[in-house]
Design an enzyme around this catalytic site. Sequence first.
Site: not given
Ligand code: NAI
Length: 327
Positions: A232, A256, A261, A293
Amino acid sequence: MNVTVYNCREFDEEELFFRYAKELGIGLTLCQDAPDMDNISLANGSECVNIITSKMTEELLAGLKENGVSYLTTRTIGYDHIDMEAAKNLGIRVGNAPYGPHGVADYTVMLILMSIRKMKRILQRGSIQDFSLEGIQGRELKDLTVGIIGTGRIGRTVIHSLSGFGCKMLAYDLYENEEVKKEADYVSLEELWQQADIITLHAPLTEENYHMIGKSTISKMKDGVVIINTARGGLIDTEALISGIESGKISAAGLDVVENEFGLYYYDRKSDTLDNRELSVLRGFPNVTVTHHMAFYTDDCVETVIRDSLMGCKLFVEGKENPWEVA
Ligand code: NAI
């Protein structure tokens, strides 16, 4: 049963909607526009409505309820665009459609490789028949330490994919994961800032980690650090990032996602004068790759969200257990 679909994209989604609706015995009302008070009546006759990232305010949700809607599904993982409190009060249940982590993870690895191999410069030169070598020498992943912030579904997949490249990996998360420990070492954030040659972000944006990469954290990083963000935009203070690139502290970035955005990405704005100066500055750097994105955007992802969002509707209407219901 009937489902009204908003923001249905003709070029990639429509055919899949028809295919899966036929398989599941669902009737469809397709609308290319986002839901608004003028077209909300298209939901009349559908118990379920299918949306993408458009904002669902209390007013719109009340409009859906008036038209007999009781289940709202979003073709996304996140559902922060839906006023969940209002949905609850109105008795509208909400479902999502998570897709696999590989699309974003692959894209992250690509941005890492593009950054350390100076691919933007190489492509720019090639396009004007500048076949010189000076200034485009790259680095090899086996010699570098990658810091992964956030070891959820995507971060873990990135770690697993990178394990084949022979780089050292440092990970940070609020919660440690045993699987990750087989391929990376958990460290404190301080250690990660100090030791990583490449830092890649995979945490959701929260109040606590807003601008986690900013002036003070950048000053702790190694000279020549590479920053990758497919999570993000708000995780990075863009002004601080630009200063870090200008000073040479940051040698490359792959982004990305960027701050502010919304309103730009996914629209054709090529004839417009944009009011996002930071984006223009970032795009102008030869060592910064900016994409709109779209790390998620693969054939697998599009198919999964359409299939699973419709399956969620069907299970809801049939009163069966629905794994996609989030509230
Ligand atoms: P997820 O929920 O499986 O993993 C997120 C991880 O971040 C969790 O292990 C959580 O404990 C950790 N976390 C939360 N707050 C934190 C902090 N302050 N410091 C360190 N770690 C922290 O989510 P997933 O599916 O792995 O997605 C990650 C991120 O990718 C999403 O939240 C979203 O922002 C982004 N995303 C981007 C996309 C794109 O097209 N560019 C598409 C899908 C997701």
